[in-house]
Design an enzyme around this catalytic site. Structure first.
Site, PDB file in Angstrom:
ATOM      1  N   LYS A  38       0.845  -1.191   0.000  1.00  0.00           N
ATOM      2  CA  LYS A  38       0.000   0.000   0.000  1.00  0.00           C
ATOM      3  C   LYS A  38       0.880   1.240   0.000  1.00  0.00           C
ATOM      4  O   LYS A  38       1.801   1.339   0.810  1.00  0.00           O
ATOM      5  CB  LYS A  38      -0.907  -0.007   1.238  1.00  0.00           C
ATOM      6  CG  LYS A  38      -1.819   1.176   1.320  1.00  0.00           C
ATOM      7  CD  LYS A  38      -2.918   1.078   2.362  1.00  0.00           C
ATOM      8  CE  LYS A  38      -2.627   0.316   3.588  1.00  0.00           C
ATOM      9  NZ  LYS A  38      -3.738   0.286   4.553  1.00  0.00           N
ATOM     10  N   CYS A  81       2.430  16.368  -7.933  1.00  0.00           N
ATOM     11  CA  CYS A  81       2.072  16.458  -9.351  1.00  0.00           C
ATOM     12  C   CYS A  81       3.247  17.023 -10.136  1.00  0.00           C
ATOM     13  O   CYS A  81       3.868  17.987  -9.707  1.00  0.00           O
ATOM     14  CB  CYS A  81       0.849  17.376  -9.500  1.00  0.00           C
ATOM     15  SG  CYS A  81       0.450  17.816 -11.205  1.00  0.00           S
TER      16      CYS A  81
HETATM   17 FE1  FES Z   1      -0.715  13.259 -11.472  1.00  0.00          FE
HETATM   18 FE2  FES Z   1      -0.643  15.826 -12.030  1.00  0.00          FE
HETATM   19  S1  FES Z   1      -2.188  14.761 -11.054  1.00  0.00           S
HETATM   20  S2  FES Z   1       0.871  14.349 -12.411  1.00  0.00           S
END
Ligand code: FES
Length: 76
Positions: free
Chosen positions: A23, A51
């Site tokens: 996990k 991100c």
């Molecule tokens: Fe995964 Fe932007 S949400 S790279």
């Protein structure tokens, strides 16, 4: 590539991040977030758990609409 293809076939959302553990859990201390932090929700970032923009290519290739969750300090 075969691993990613197989993961998609069985419905896994995570094609490649830390597949050697059961996990994936990440902790981010709120004190360490200076202005904001963009957290990946598409599971394609190479800078996990943050991100890196990889959701754009994923969305384009699949027609999906994923994007990050942005944690930020509330403006006064
Ligand atoms: Fe995964 Fe932007 S949400 S790279």
């Amino acid at each position: 590539y075969q691993t990613i293809k197989k993961a998609r076939e069985v419905g896994q959302v995570n094609p490649s991040i830390r597949k050697d553990i059961n996990k994936v859990v990440d902790f981010i201390d709120i004190e360490d977030i200076t202005e904001k932090a963009s957290l990946c929700r598409c599971w394609r970032s190479k800078n996990w758990p943050y991100c890196d923009g990889a959701h754009g290519a994923h969305n384009k290739a699949t027609g999906d609409n994923t994007g990050p969750v942005v944690v930020r300090h509330k403006e006064n």
